[in-house]
Design an enzyme around this catalytic site. Structure first.
Site, PDB file in Angstrom:
ATOM      1  N   HIS A 191       3.657  -5.424  -1.661  1.00  0.00           N
ATOM      2  CA  HIS A 191       3.262  -5.792  -0.302  1.00  0.00           C
ATOM      3  C   HIS A 191       4.144  -6.922   0.233  1.00  0.00           C
ATOM      4  O   HIS A 191       3.688  -7.785   0.990  1.00  0.00           O
ATOM      5  CB  HIS A 191       1.785  -6.215  -0.282  1.00  0.00           C
ATOM      6  CG  HIS A 191       1.035  -5.825   0.960  1.00  0.00           C
ATOM      7  ND1 HIS A 191       0.168  -4.762   1.013  1.00  0.00           N
ATOM      8  CD2 HIS A 191       1.017  -6.361   2.202  1.00  0.00           C
ATOM      9  CE1 HIS A 191      -0.357  -4.679   2.235  1.00  0.00           C
ATOM     10  NE2 HIS A 191       0.147  -5.635   2.971  1.00  0.00           N
ATOM     11  N   THR A 232      -2.794   2.437   0.639  1.00  0.00           N
ATOM     12  CA  THR A 232      -2.379   1.124   0.108  1.00  0.00           C
ATOM     13  C   THR A 232      -3.477   0.576  -0.788  1.00  0.00           C
ATOM     14  O   THR A 232      -4.620   0.393  -0.354  1.00  0.00           O
ATOM     15  CB  THR A 232      -2.058   0.159   1.260  1.00  0.00           C
ATOM     16  OG1 THR A 232      -0.984   0.707   2.006  1.00  0.00           O
ATOM     17  CG2 THR A 232      -1.657  -1.218   0.744  1.00  0.00           C
ATOM     18  N   TYR A 237      -6.051   2.020   4.769  1.00  0.00           N
ATOM     19  CA  TYR A 237      -6.809   1.090   3.934  1.00  0.00           C
ATOM     20  C   TYR A 237      -8.183   1.708   3.731  1.00  0.00           C
ATOM     21  O   TYR A 237      -8.770   2.235   4.687  1.00  0.00           O
ATOM     22  CB  TYR A 237      -6.966  -0.278   4.623  1.00  0.00           C
ATOM     23  CG  TYR A 237      -5.729  -1.148   4.580  1.00  0.00           C
ATOM     24  CD1 TYR A 237      -5.061  -1.373   3.384  1.00  0.00           C
ATOM     25  CD2 TYR A 237      -5.256  -1.759   5.727  1.00  0.00           C
ATOM     26  CE1 TYR A 237      -3.938  -2.187   3.343  1.00  0.00           C
ATOM     27  CE2 TYR A 237      -4.134  -2.574   5.692  1.00  0.00           C
ATOM     28  CZ  TYR A 237      -3.480  -2.783   4.494  1.00  0.00           C
ATOM     29  OH  TYR A 237      -2.371  -3.584   4.445  1.00  0.00           O
ATOM     30  N   SER A 275       0.821   1.985  10.497  1.00  0.00           N
ATOM     31  CA  SER A 275      -0.077   1.101   9.762  1.00  0.00           C
ATOM     32  C   SER A 275      -1.525   1.327  10.167  1.00  0.00           C
ATOM     33  O   SER A 275      -1.829   1.579  11.335  1.00  0.00           O
ATOM     34  CB  SER A 275       0.300  -0.355  10.050  1.00  0.00           C
ATOM     35  OG  SER A 275      -0.754  -1.211   9.651  1.00  0.00           O
ATOM     36  N   LYS A 326       0.437   3.468  -2.609  1.00  0.00           N
ATOM     37  CA  LYS A 326       1.338   2.320  -2.365  1.00  0.00           C
ATOM     38  C   LYS A 326       0.778   1.089  -3.070  1.00  0.00           C
ATOM     39  O   LYS A 326      -0.407   0.773  -2.899  1.00  0.00           O
ATOM     40  CB  LYS A 326       1.437   2.064  -0.853  1.00  0.00           C
ATOM     41  CG  LYS A 326       2.285   0.862  -0.445  1.00  0.00           C
ATOM     42  CD  LYS A 326       2.482   0.846   1.073  1.00  0.00           C
ATOM     43  CE  LYS A 326       3.383  -0.267   1.568  1.00  0.00           C
ATOM     44  NZ  LYS A 326       2.682  -1.543   1.756  1.00  0.00           N
TER      45      LYS A 326
HETATM   46  C1  LIG Z   1       3.703  -8.746   8.691  1.00  0.00           C
HETATM   47  C2  LIG Z   1       3.446  -7.685   7.673  1.00  0.00           C
HETATM   48  C3  LIG Z   1       2.387  -6.813   7.848  1.00  0.00           C
HETATM   49  C4  LIG Z   1       2.161  -5.793   6.919  1.00  0.00           C
HETATM   50  N1  LIG Z   1       1.145  -4.909   7.146  1.00  0.00           N
HETATM   51  C5  LIG Z   1       0.943  -3.897   6.273  1.00  0.00           C
HETATM   52  C6  LIG Z   1      -0.054  -2.923   6.532  1.00  0.00           C
HETATM   53  O1  LIG Z   1      -0.721  -2.942   7.547  1.00  0.00           O
HETATM   54  N2  LIG Z   1      -0.239  -1.968   5.595  1.00  0.00           N
HETATM   55  C7  LIG Z   1       0.511  -1.898   4.446  1.00  0.00           C
HETATM   56  O2  LIG Z   1       0.297  -1.012   3.623  1.00  0.00           O
HETATM   57  N3  LIG Z   1       1.471  -2.801   4.205  1.00  0.00           N
HETATM   58  C8  LIG Z   1       1.706  -3.774   5.098  1.00  0.00           C
HETATM   59  N4  LIG Z   1       2.713  -4.667   4.865  1.00  0.00           N
HETATM   60  C9  LIG Z   1       3.563  -4.498   3.672  1.00  0.00           C
HETATM   61  C10 LIG Z   1       4.760  -3.576   3.989  1.00  0.00           C
HETATM   62  O3  LIG Z   1       4.345  -2.248   4.132  1.00  0.00           O
HETATM   63  C11 LIG Z   1       5.795  -3.631   2.857  1.00  0.00           C
HETATM   64  O4  LIG Z   1       5.166  -3.357   1.642  1.00  0.00           O
HETATM   65  C12 LIG Z   1       6.472  -4.998   2.801  1.00  0.00           C
HETATM   66  O5  LIG Z   1       6.810  -5.427   4.096  1.00  0.00           O
HETATM   67  C13 LIG Z   1       7.710  -4.935   1.947  1.00  0.00           C
HETATM   68  O6  LIG Z   1       8.254  -6.222   1.796  1.00  0.00           O
HETATM   69  P1  LIG Z   1       9.544  -6.728   2.621  1.00  0.00           P
HETATM   70  O7  LIG Z   1       9.234  -6.527   4.064  1.00  0.00           O
HETATM   71  O8  LIG Z   1       9.682  -8.158   2.249  1.00  0.00           O
HETATM   72  O9  LIG Z   1      10.697  -5.875   2.179  1.00  0.00           O
HETATM   73  C14 LIG Z   1       2.975  -5.681   5.785  1.00  0.00           C
HETATM   74  C15 LIG Z   1       4.045  -6.556   5.616  1.00  0.00           C
HETATM   75  C16 LIG Z   1       4.307  -7.538   6.548  1.00  0.00           C
HETATM   76  C17 LIG Z   1       5.491  -8.428   6.368  1.00  0.00           C
END
Ligand SMILES: Cc1cc2nc3c(=O)[nH]c(=O)nc-3n(C[C@H](O)[C@H](O)[C@H](O)COP(=O)(O)O)c2cc1C
Length: 421
Positions: free
Chosen positions: A318, A176, A150, A126, A294
């Site tokens: 997300h 993303t 990002y 990330s 993404k």
């Molecule tokens: C706590 C948390 C932090 C996240 N941080 C990022 C991130 O830093 N960058 C990103 O592209 N997506 C981030 N996401 C989204 C995840 O990459 C992913 O799209 C998402 O967790 C999918 O949903 P699910 O976990 O409910 O299956 C984050 C999601 C969560 C739950």
């Protein structure tokens, strides 16, 4: 470990009176993790935007599709492998980029990097990681990892992150697109808690030479912002942020204002709502790595990605954290797959909780899926071992669901493996 071996191990342990510390069922896993996490971590990790309708839609979307098992097809030892960007993956699962993993466990991204390597599952680092991409890469040998980006206000920083990702062996850049600003996250807002302001999730920045240069300039130009007025609560939070900043002694960090400056600078440049499709050419010029977008859910955006020379897509909302009331990703997938017509691979995340979800996504045309919250819960409950156990559970569930629905490989999955409910 193959599904039947993992399943046998669990039952044999049970025979000896030992039941799994990490529940195989997702709801129980989530409940167990919520008991372990702080209220702030529960809100940040489990919460979503607004009324959290998108989180619910992501799950309901999968319920709308039903598997129709076929019989007598010799399904022993199925092939779970898929090909992505010229690499063979052992399974169609990738670990989604998740920021601020230190909220789940002190070993954070390092524990996940090690677990991913053990289980031969690629890990997407990330942009908001708690451990830098170089430190994570160092424990992964030549195992597959990608970097999630990002697009910040500084193009120099964007370029620096991408060049560092190349240098530490990342195999793709995942850009993303759905977080050009933070969504209205009601649980975090209710607590007034944003981890970045506490210096959490900033490791890619504080380890970056361009960010450090920007920080020098920032401190010179805006000393007032970097030395806020002190109350007892701000003092407590400021000390936490200073402790977390990785460079220099505590006194140096306090005197120079660098740790607090890093948080302020980060806040002012981290997202960039002005970006448009034309900015992608800048990214294309920075790297020869595949670029994966993404956050695509509209077929027209999928077609545009092809026009702009992109290499892959992740259908994602997300995890419901950005826009409340959106289409679920499994609903969006067929339209996106149809639009790209096989010209680039499509992945999916948001709502993957078990093997049947993976099977359904692949049957509807995803090449692979990204697993998100489930592995974070494993991390919360057991560090590296917890992540490995969650991954083993999901892989075993996937393999058994694939076989028992009559498929000998994930390549055999097709829309006619399913019926719409
Ligand atoms: C706590 C948390 C932090 C996240 N941080 C990022 C991130 O830093 N960058 C990103 O592209 N997506 C981030 N996401 C989204 C995840 O990459 C992913 O799209 C998402 O967790 C999918 O949903 P699910 O976990 O409910 O299956 C984050 C999601 C969560 C739950």
């Amino acid at each position: 470990m193959r599904a039947l071996d993992w399943q046998r191990k669990i039952y044999l342990n049970g025979f000896a009176g030992i039941t799994p510390a990490i529940p195989p069922d997702f709801s129980q896993l989530e409940q167990a993790a919520s008991r372990r996490l702080s209220p702030e971590a529960v809100a940040y990790i489990m919460g979503g935007a607004g009324h959290e309708q998108t989180i619910h839609a992501n799950r309901k979307g999968f319920d709308r599709w039903k598997l129709v098992p076929r019989m007598l097809r010799n399904v022993e030892n199925p092939d779970l492998s898929v090909e992505l960007f010229g690499q063979k993956l052992a399974t169609p699962i990738v670990l989604a980029p998740i920021g601020v993993l230190e909220m789940a466990h002190p070993d954070a991204d390092l524990a996940v990097a090690k677990a991913a390597t053990q289980l031969r599952i690629p890990f997407i680092f990330s942009n908001q990681a708690s451990v830098s991409m170089e430190e994570c890469s160092a424990v992964m040998g030549d195992h597959l990892r990608w970097f999630q980006l990002y697009w910040s206000r500084s193009r120099e920083l964007v370029a620096s992150f991408v060049h560092r990702a190349e240098a530490c062996g990342c195999g793709a850049i995942v850009l993303t697109l759905d977080t050009t600003m933070l969504g209205w996250r009601t649980r975090d807002l209710a607590l007034g808690y944003l981890p970045f302001l506490h210096g959490k999730g900033l490791a890619q920045y504080t380890s970056d030479p361009v960010f450090q240069q920007l920080l020098d300039d920032f401190i010179k130009q805006s000393p007032a912002t970097t030395r806020p007025s002190i109350t007892s609560t701000t003092l407590q939070h400021l000390l936490g942020a200073i402790r977390r900043y990785p460079r220099g002694s505590f006194i140096d960090k306090l005197r120079s204002g660098r740790a607090i400056g890093a948080v302020s600078l980060f806040s002012s440049i981290y997202t960039n709502p002005t970006i448009t499709w034309d900015d992608l050419s800048f990214l294309r010029q920075q790297t020869r790595l595949p670029i994966v977008l993404k956050g695509i859910v509209h077929p027209d955006d999928a077609r545009k990605a092809i026009d702009y020379g992109m290499d892959g897509l992740i259908v994602s909302n997300h995890g419901g954290r950005q826009v409340d009331g959106t289409i679920s990703t499994i609903e969006a997938l067929p339209g996106v797959v149809d639009a790209v017509k096989g010209r680039l691979p499509v992945l999916l995340d948001s709502g993957i909780r078990g093997g049947a979800d993976v099977v359904k996504a692949l049957a509807l045309g995803a090449r692979a899926v990204c697993l998100g919250r489930p592995y974070v819960y494993g991390l919360a409950l057991g560090g590296q071992a917890g992540v490995e156990t969650v991954l083993q559970h999901v892989l075993a569930d996937l393999e058994l669901t694939l076989c028992l629905s009559g498929h000998k490989s994930v390549a055999e999955l097709a829309p006619d493996s399913l019926r719409a409910a």
